[in-house]
Design a protein around this motif. Structure first.
Motif, PDB file in Angstrom:
ATOM      1  N   MET A   7       0.965  -1.229   0.005  1.00  0.00           N
ATOM      2  CA  MET A   7      -0.145  -0.035  -0.187  1.00  0.00           C
ATOM      3  C   MET A   7       0.866   1.221   0.020  1.00  0.00           C
ATOM      4  SD  MET A   7      -3.148  -0.946   2.637  1.00  0.00           S
ATOM      5  CE  MET A   7      -3.955   0.367   2.259  1.00  0.00           C
ATOM      6  N   TYR A   8       2.034   1.116   0.290  1.00  0.00           N
ATOM      7  CA  TYR A   8       3.113   2.309   0.348  1.00  0.00           C
ATOM      8  C   TYR A   8       3.891   2.169  -0.565  1.00  0.00           C
ATOM      9  CZ  TYR A   8       5.397  -1.327   3.347  1.00  0.00           C
ATOM     10  OH  TYR A   8       5.635  -2.627   3.555  1.00  0.00           O
ATOM     11  N   SER A   9       4.736   2.851  -1.237  1.00  0.00           N
ATOM     12  CA  SER A   9       5.376   2.818  -2.449  1.00  0.00           C
ATOM     13  C   SER A   9       6.847   2.295  -1.994  1.00  0.00           C
ATOM     14  CB  SER A   9       5.721   4.248  -2.777  1.00  0.00           C
ATOM     15  OG  SER A   9       6.735   5.166  -2.091  1.00  0.00           O
ATOM     16  N   GLN A  10       7.473   1.465  -2.957  1.00  0.00           N
ATOM     17  CA  GLN A  10       8.381   0.898  -2.962  1.00  0.00           C
ATOM     18  C   GLN A  10       9.576   2.051  -2.495  1.00  0.00           C
ATOM     19  OE1 GLN A  10       8.784  -2.162  -2.595  1.00  0.00           O
ATOM     20  NE2 GLN A  10      10.922  -2.677  -2.983  1.00  0.00           N
ATOM     21  N   GLN A  11       9.528   3.202  -2.926  1.00  0.00           N
ATOM     22  CA  GLN A  11      10.528   4.234  -2.617  1.00  0.00           C
ATOM     23  C   GLN A  11      10.659   4.727  -1.125  1.00  0.00           C
ATOM     24  OE1 GLN A  11       9.202   7.553  -5.108  1.00  0.00           O
ATOM     25  NE2 GLN A  11      10.000   6.599  -7.040  1.00  0.00           N
ATOM     26  N   LEU A  12       9.545   4.519  -0.582  1.00  0.00           N
ATOM     27  CA  LEU A  12       9.376   4.888   0.825  1.00  0.00           C
ATOM     28  C   LEU A  12       9.942   3.773   1.592  1.00  0.00           C
ATOM     29  CD1 LEU A  12       5.979   6.216   2.038  1.00  0.00           C
ATOM     30  CD2 LEU A  12       8.029   7.495   1.834  1.00  0.00           C
ATOM     31  N   LYS A  13       9.855   2.496   1.173  1.00  0.00           N
ATOM     32  CA  LYS A  13      10.367   1.338   1.685  1.00  0.00           C
ATOM     33  C   LYS A  13      11.969   1.400   1.689  1.00  0.00           C
ATOM     34  CE  LYS A  13      10.212  -3.412   2.076  1.00  0.00           C
ATOM     35  NZ  LYS A  13       9.465  -4.775   1.695  1.00  0.00           N
ATOM     36  N   ALA A  14      12.624   1.876   0.467  1.00  0.00           N
ATOM     37  CA  ALA A  14      14.040   2.116   0.201  1.00  0.00           C
ATOM     38  C   ALA A  14      14.559   3.099   1.170  1.00  0.00           C
ATOM     39  CB  ALA A  14      14.092   2.456  -1.175  1.00  0.00           C
ATOM     40  N   LEU A  15      13.755   4.072   1.329  1.00  0.00           N
ATOM     41  CA  LEU A  15      14.257   5.495   2.217  1.00  0.00           C
ATOM     42  C   LEU A  15      14.317   4.855   3.465  1.00  0.00           C
ATOM     43  CD1 LEU A  15      14.377   8.258   3.302  1.00  0.00           C
ATOM     44  CD2 LEU A  15      11.932   8.062   3.369  1.00  0.00           C
ATOM     45  N   VAL A  16      13.301   3.885   4.240  1.00  0.00           N
ATOM     46  CA  VAL A  16      13.622   3.490   5.530  1.00  0.00           C
ATOM     47  C   VAL A  16      14.779   2.651   5.666  1.00  0.00           C
ATOM     48  CG1 VAL A  16      12.317   1.855   6.987  1.00  0.00           C
ATOM     49  CG2 VAL A  16      10.980   3.905   6.142  1.00  0.00           C
ATOM     50  N   LEU A  17      14.877   1.678   4.733  1.00  0.00           N
ATOM     51  CA  LEU A  17      15.921   0.659   4.668  1.00  0.00           C
ATOM     52  C   LEU A  17      17.257   1.313   4.735  1.00  0.00           C
ATOM     53  CD1 LEU A  17      14.760  -2.468   2.672  1.00  0.00           C
ATOM     54  CD2 LEU A  17      15.034  -2.450   5.260  1.00  0.00           C
ATOM     55  N   VAL A  18      17.582   2.382   3.963  1.00  0.00           N
ATOM     56  CA  VAL A  18      18.664   2.806   3.727  1.00  0.00           C
ATOM     57  C   VAL A  18      18.963   3.570   4.960  1.00  0.00           C
ATOM     58  CG1 VAL A  18      19.962   4.720   2.413  1.00  0.00           C
ATOM     59  CG2 VAL A  18      18.785   3.249   1.160  1.00  0.00           C
ATOM     60  N   ALA A  19      18.084   4.223   5.443  1.00  0.00           N
ATOM     61  CA  ALA A  19      18.273   5.065   6.853  1.00  0.00           C
ATOM     62  C   ALA A  19      18.737   4.112   7.895  1.00  0.00           C
ATOM     63  CB  ALA A  19      16.984   5.885   7.068  1.00  0.00           C
ATOM     64  N   GLU A  20      17.965   3.005   8.096  1.00  0.00           N
ATOM     65  CA  GLU A  20      18.255   1.993   8.964  1.00  0.00           C
ATOM     66  C   GLU A  20      19.454   1.288   8.900  1.00  0.00           C
ATOM     67  OE1 GLU A  20      13.560   1.234  10.579  1.00  0.00           O
ATOM     68  OE2 GLU A  20      14.860  -0.483   9.143  1.00  0.00           O
ATOM     69  N   ARG A  21      20.055   0.999   7.635  1.00  0.00           N
ATOM     70  CA  ARG A  21      21.137   0.180   7.452  1.00  0.00           C
ATOM     71  C   ARG A  21      22.204   1.034   7.247  1.00  0.00           C
ATOM     72  NH1 ARG A  21      17.653  -2.379   9.074  1.00  0.00           N
ATOM     73  NH2 ARG A  21      16.793  -4.185   8.419  1.00  0.00           N
ATOM     74  N   GLY A  22      22.155   2.200   6.726  1.00  0.00           N
ATOM     75  CA  GLY A  22      23.221   3.405   6.532  1.00  0.00           C
ATOM     76  C   GLY A  22      23.882   3.009   5.180  1.00  0.00           C
ATOM     77  N   SER A  23      23.534   2.179   4.644  1.00  0.00           N
ATOM     78  CA  SER A  23      24.083   1.969   3.112  1.00  0.00           C
ATOM     79  C   SER A  23      23.331   1.366   1.935  1.00  0.00           C
ATOM     80  CB  SER A  23      25.418   0.811   3.396  1.00  0.00           C
ATOM     81  OG  SER A  23      25.000  -0.427   3.351  1.00  0.00           O
ATOM     82  N   LEU A  24      23.455   1.629   0.826  1.00  0.00           N
ATOM     83  CA  LEU A  24      22.695   1.222  -0.225  1.00  0.00           C
ATOM     84  C   LEU A  24      22.847  -0.366  -0.443  1.00  0.00           C
ATOM     85  CD1 LEU A  24      23.771   3.914  -2.755  1.00  0.00           C
ATOM     86  CD2 LEU A  24      21.614   3.694  -1.707  1.00  0.00           C
ATOM     87  N   SER A  25      23.948  -0.901  -0.145  1.00  0.00           N
ATOM     88  CA  SER A  25      24.318  -2.219  -0.473  1.00  0.00           C
ATOM     89  C   SER A  25      23.482  -3.038   0.460  1.00  0.00           C
ATOM     90  CB  SER A  25      25.941  -2.634  -0.468  1.00  0.00           C
ATOM     91  OG  SER A  25      26.538  -2.211   0.629  1.00  0.00           O
ATOM     92  N   LYS A  26      23.518  -2.713   1.668  1.00  0.00           N
ATOM     93  CA  LYS A  26      22.833  -3.538   2.726  1.00  0.00           C
ATOM     94  C   LYS A  26      21.357  -3.417   2.626  1.00  0.00           C
ATOM     95  CE  LYS A  26      26.430  -3.105   6.181  1.00  0.00           C
ATOM     96  NZ  LYS A  26      26.613  -2.848   7.606  1.00  0.00           N
ATOM     97  N   ALA A  27      20.938  -2.152   2.209  1.00  0.00           N
ATOM     98  CA  ALA A  27      19.344  -1.986   1.840  1.00  0.00           C
ATOM     99  C   ALA A  27      19.011  -2.737   0.561  1.00  0.00           C
ATOM    100  CB  ALA A  27      19.080  -0.551   1.623  1.00  0.00           C
ATOM    101  N   ALA A  28      20.084  -3.020  -0.303  1.00  0.00           N
ATOM    102  CA  ALA A  28      19.633  -3.616  -1.477  1.00  0.00           C
ATOM    103  C   ALA A  28      19.472  -5.252  -1.351  1.00  0.00           C
ATOM    104  CB  ALA A  28      20.883  -3.287  -2.439  1.00  0.00           C
TER     105      ALA A  28
END
Length: 296
Positions: free
Chosen positions: A1-22
């Motif tokens: 129901m929420y966009s994949q962009q918001l999920k990417a925002l949350v994961l990058v913020a919590e993991r601190g890196s693009l690779s870990k979020a990926a």
């Protein structure tokens, strides 16, 4: 129901890196960066500062991150609520002697989709004077009763789906001479009073009673009513009589010990249901039969 962009925002913020979020999104780091850039362009807000050490939220990014967390949690809750509404509710009768969790536990254990249905427990009394009126309420207040219901009177009011068998056992008072036995023989019962369902209503029990009369007349048979309730167990504890019972009822009365007997007598257990069963209950019963057959 929420966009994949918001999920990417949350994961990058919590993991601190693009690779870990990926890794968690099962995409490439370049794909995550593309989503973050697209979100920033759409909002016209810088959400992260990029450094060699990783990604850090800006003040505006922190605000959006907090809001996104709440939005995602509320979205997940809404999805779960919608799924629950869509689930069909199965009403299961439950009493002290015949608890409804027997059916629910069986379904949860063997079904490939255990959350497909919601179960509502409908309590009823084991009162031997009222139990037939409870059976008559099937299809109205409840869909199923689960237990050893092989009474001819009950089967005139309902249909029965067998799920398995219970072994017939003997319950003895804890201070009885036989209470310490691991197993009973019929010779052990000579001279004892054995309380059992009176004849004329349950075929399997009638056969057992006839066998005892013919081969072991030394056992004194006493009639209970056609149906047990807790007073039946209390009566045996007070009088010191033995009680013909089921292995499923071991522990029902704390002053009685349930012991196996060296015989092969069993009675079927399963579901009672109305001849006018509802469509959801009929569908559930069909699926239950299928998975029971696949998991003997």
């Amino acid at each position: 129901m929420y966009s994949q962009q918001l999920k990417a925002l949350v994961l990058v913020a919590e993991r601190g890196s693009l690779s870990k979020a990926a890794e968690e999104l099962y995409v490439t780091p370049a794909s995550v960066m593309k989503q973050i850039n697209a979100l920033e362009d759409r909002l016209e807000v810088t959400l992260f500062t990029r450094t060699n050490q990783g990604m850090a939220l800006t003040e505006a990014g922190r605000y959006l991150y907090d809001a996104a967390q709440k939005l995602m949690a509320e979205s997940e809750a809404a999805v779960q609520k919608a799924r629950a509404i869509q689930q069909q509710t199965i009403r299961v009768g439950s009493s002290f002697l015949n608890p409804g969790n027997v059916l629910i536990d069986l379904w949860n254990r063997i079904s490939p989709a255990p959350t497909e249905y919601r179960f509502k427990i409908v309590p009823y009394d084991d009162d031997h004077l009222k139990i037939l009126s409870v059976v008559s309420s099937l299809g109205k207040t409840m869909d199923f009763m689960v237990g050893s219901f092989n009474s001819a009177q009950m089967l005139r009011l309902s249909h029965f789906c067998q799920l398995g068998e219970y072994r017939l056992c003997i319950a003895v008072p804890r201070n009885h001479r036989l209470a310490g036995n691991k197993m009973l023989s019929l010779n052990d019962l000579h001279g004892e009073r054995l309380v059992a369902v009176k004849s004329g209503d349950t075929l399997q029990l009638d056969r057992l009673r006839e066998l005892l009369k013919l081969t072991h007349p030394q056992i004194i048979l006493e009639d209970a009513d056609y149906f047990y309730d807790m007073e039946t167990f209390n009566r045996c504890e007070v009088t010191g009589s033995l009680l013909l019972t089921l292995d499923a009822w071991a522990g029902i009365h704390p002053a009685l010990v349930t012991l196996p007997v060296d015989w092969d007598f069993t009675v079927p257990y399963g579901l009672l249901y109305s001849p006018d069963i509802s469509s959801p209950a009929r569908e559930f019963l069909s699926k239950l039969r299928t998975v029971v057959e696949q998991n003997p």
